[in-house]
Design an enzyme around this catalytic site. Structure first.
Site, PDB file in Angstrom:
ATOM      1  N   HIS A 107       0.976  -1.149   0.002  1.00 56.39           N
ATOM      2  CA  HIS A 107       0.468  -0.349   0.537  1.00 56.39           C
ATOM      3  C   HIS A 107       1.294   1.170   0.136  1.00 56.39           C
ATOM      4  CE1 HIS A 107      -2.905   2.884   1.837  1.00 56.39           C
ATOM      5  NE2 HIS A 107      -3.584   2.589   1.044  1.00 56.39           N
ATOM      6  N   GLU A 138       1.933  -0.460  -4.837  1.00 52.72           N
ATOM      7  CA  GLU A 138       0.371   0.172  -5.396  1.00 52.72           C
ATOM      8  C   GLU A 138       1.159   2.338  -5.595  1.00 52.72           C
ATOM      9  OE1 GLU A 138      -3.428   1.765  -3.808  1.00 52.72           O
ATOM     10  OE2 GLU A 138      -1.745   2.169  -2.699  1.00 52.72           O
ATOM     11  N   ASP A 150      -0.438   5.796  -5.778  1.00 53.33           N
ATOM     12  CA  ASP A 150      -1.743   6.014  -6.178  1.00 53.33           C
ATOM     13  C   ASP A 150      -1.424   7.474  -7.118  1.00 53.33           C
ATOM     14  OD1 ASP A 150      -2.822   4.969  -3.933  1.00 53.33           O
ATOM     15  OD2 ASP A 150      -2.829   6.085  -2.881  1.00 53.33           O
ATOM     16  N   HIS A 185      -0.516  10.525  -2.263  1.00 53.57           N
ATOM     17  CA  HIS A 185      -1.479   9.958  -1.853  1.00 53.57           C
ATOM     18  C   HIS A 185      -3.209  10.729  -2.014  1.00 53.57           C
ATOM     19  CE1 HIS A 185      -4.506   9.250   0.540  1.00 53.57           C
ATOM     20  NE2 HIS A 185      -5.140   9.580   1.424  1.00 53.57           N
ATOM     21  N   GLU A 203      -3.500   2.810  -8.944  1.00 49.44           N
ATOM     22  CA  GLU A 203      -4.889   3.195  -8.758  1.00 49.44           C
ATOM     23  C   GLU A 203      -4.971   5.211  -8.968  1.00 49.44           C
ATOM     24  OE1 GLU A 203      -8.060   5.388  -5.201  1.00 49.44           O
ATOM     25  OE2 GLU A 203      -6.388   4.554  -3.999  1.00 49.44           O
TER      26      GLU A 203
END
Length: 355
Positions: A37, A64, A66, A79, A173
């Site tokens: 994460h 991952e 963002d 983030h 993401e």
């Protein structure tokens, strides 16, 4: 992943938790993917190349990032598109006049925004720890790392694959794609698809998941790429591009098959998977019945983020029982877990496998 992980990520009562641990043989569940994460963000400031590399070295299956976008249309990892929580932008006098307020997904946000900076300007900023009160050790690295581009992250993955001889997945993401398109004229969906195609990472068998909290962008992506797509779902919230709709309304036995028409998995707030007494909500089974994988978020090592029974000591930033939490998640069929501490989770999975 959203910052809506309240400090008590899954409130599991002692009796309920013990029932979970003894009721299910963890070895009957398939192996979970370890999804780093924002990198190994329990040990390095999140969304830095250092955090991603550490996660890979610790055995994460996927990293991952963002993704937000600069004014000159470069995908970068933060983030949020608001920069002050994870960079030193507030200390740069030359950017004082860039501070502003924007309504993003229905929330008024004040600060400095990635889409108002060129990449060259972002390069003058340095990352900082987002939650230094919980992770003071991470704050030692404040000021060392630049904001990475998505291209640099892919380059790192390729280099580490060559070094380790194993495939390393990427799990980007898209942050606020509808807002960026409507308010800034930035098509982050097209930018991501173009980047994946250029990297030859847009086929069904490539180790890529694309995730988003919004429905429309996933439907559009479903017609553009063959990689699996993930609808992120949070407790008490709903997709920003579907006002008035709650995720809980979508996560019913009748609603999950609709999600399966445009997504391959749900990325679920762990509080949606377990009730306050520790009893599984049934969402994992319902999602599997609809043909959807389930990836849960977010497992962190600190007491502040663990159920009371899994805390060790009284310090909020003390390290709790990660093995116990992994046991619960694995036993109840999760296909993957987002974690700030991929090394600890990978070690826990090995330990459970050997028991």
């Amino acid at each position: 992943m959203a910052a809506s992980n309240a400090p008590h990520l899954v409130k599991i009562a002692l009796t309920g938790l013990l029932c979970l641990l003894v009721a299910v043989d963890p070895l009957t569940a398939q192996e979970m993917l370890v999804i780093a994460h924002r990198g190994a963000s329990g040990e390095r400031p999140e969304h830095t190349l250092a955090a991603y590399e550490r996660a890979i070295d610790q055995g994460a299956d996927y990293i991952e990032p963002d993704l937000v976008v600069t004014k000159d249309l470069v995908l970068v990892a933060r983030h949020e598109n608001e920069l002050s929580g994870t960079t030193d932008v507030g200390s740069h006098e030359e950017f004082a006049d860039r501070r502003r307020s924007k309504t993003i997904d229905g929330q008024l946000v004040s600060g400095w925004f990635a889409e108002d900076f060129t990449l060259a300007e972002l390069r003058t900023l340095r990352a900082k720890e987002r939650i230094p009160g919980i992770r003071p050790a991470n704050a030692r690295f404040d000021g060392l790392y630049a904001v990475p581009t998505f291209a640099e992250i892919l380059q790192l993955v390729r280099a580490k694959e060559a070094e380790t001889g194993r495939r390393i997945g990427i799990y980007p993401e898209l942050k606020h794609p509808t807002f960026l398109l409507q308010e800034a004229g930035i098509d982050s969906i097209d930018l991501l698809v173009t980047a994946l195609r250029q990297a030859d990472l847009d086929d069904a068998d490539d180790p890529v998941f694309i995730q988003c909290f919004e429905v429309g962008p996933l439907k559009r992506l479903n017609a553009m790429v063959d990689v699996p797509l993930v609808l992120l779902v949070a407790q008490g919230e709903g997709p920003a591009d579907e006002p008035g709709l709650l995720y809980e309304d979508m996560l019913t036995p009748s609603g999950l098959p609709e999600i399966a028409t445009y997504a391959d998995a749900i990325g679920a707030d762990l509080r949606l998977l377990f009730g306050p007494e520790g009893v599984p909500s049934g969402l994992v089974e319902d999602a599997h019945a609809a043909g959807l994988k389930v990836h849960g978020w977010t497992l962190r090592k600190e007491n502040a983020f663990l159920p009371p029974v899994l805390r060790r000591g009284t310090a909020e930033n003390g390290v709790g029982d990660v093995l116990g939490m992994v046991n619960i998640l694995k036993a109840h069929g999760l296909d993957g877990v987002f974690t700030d501490d991929p090394g600890r989770v990978a070690d826990a999975l090995v330990q459970l496998q050997g028991n």
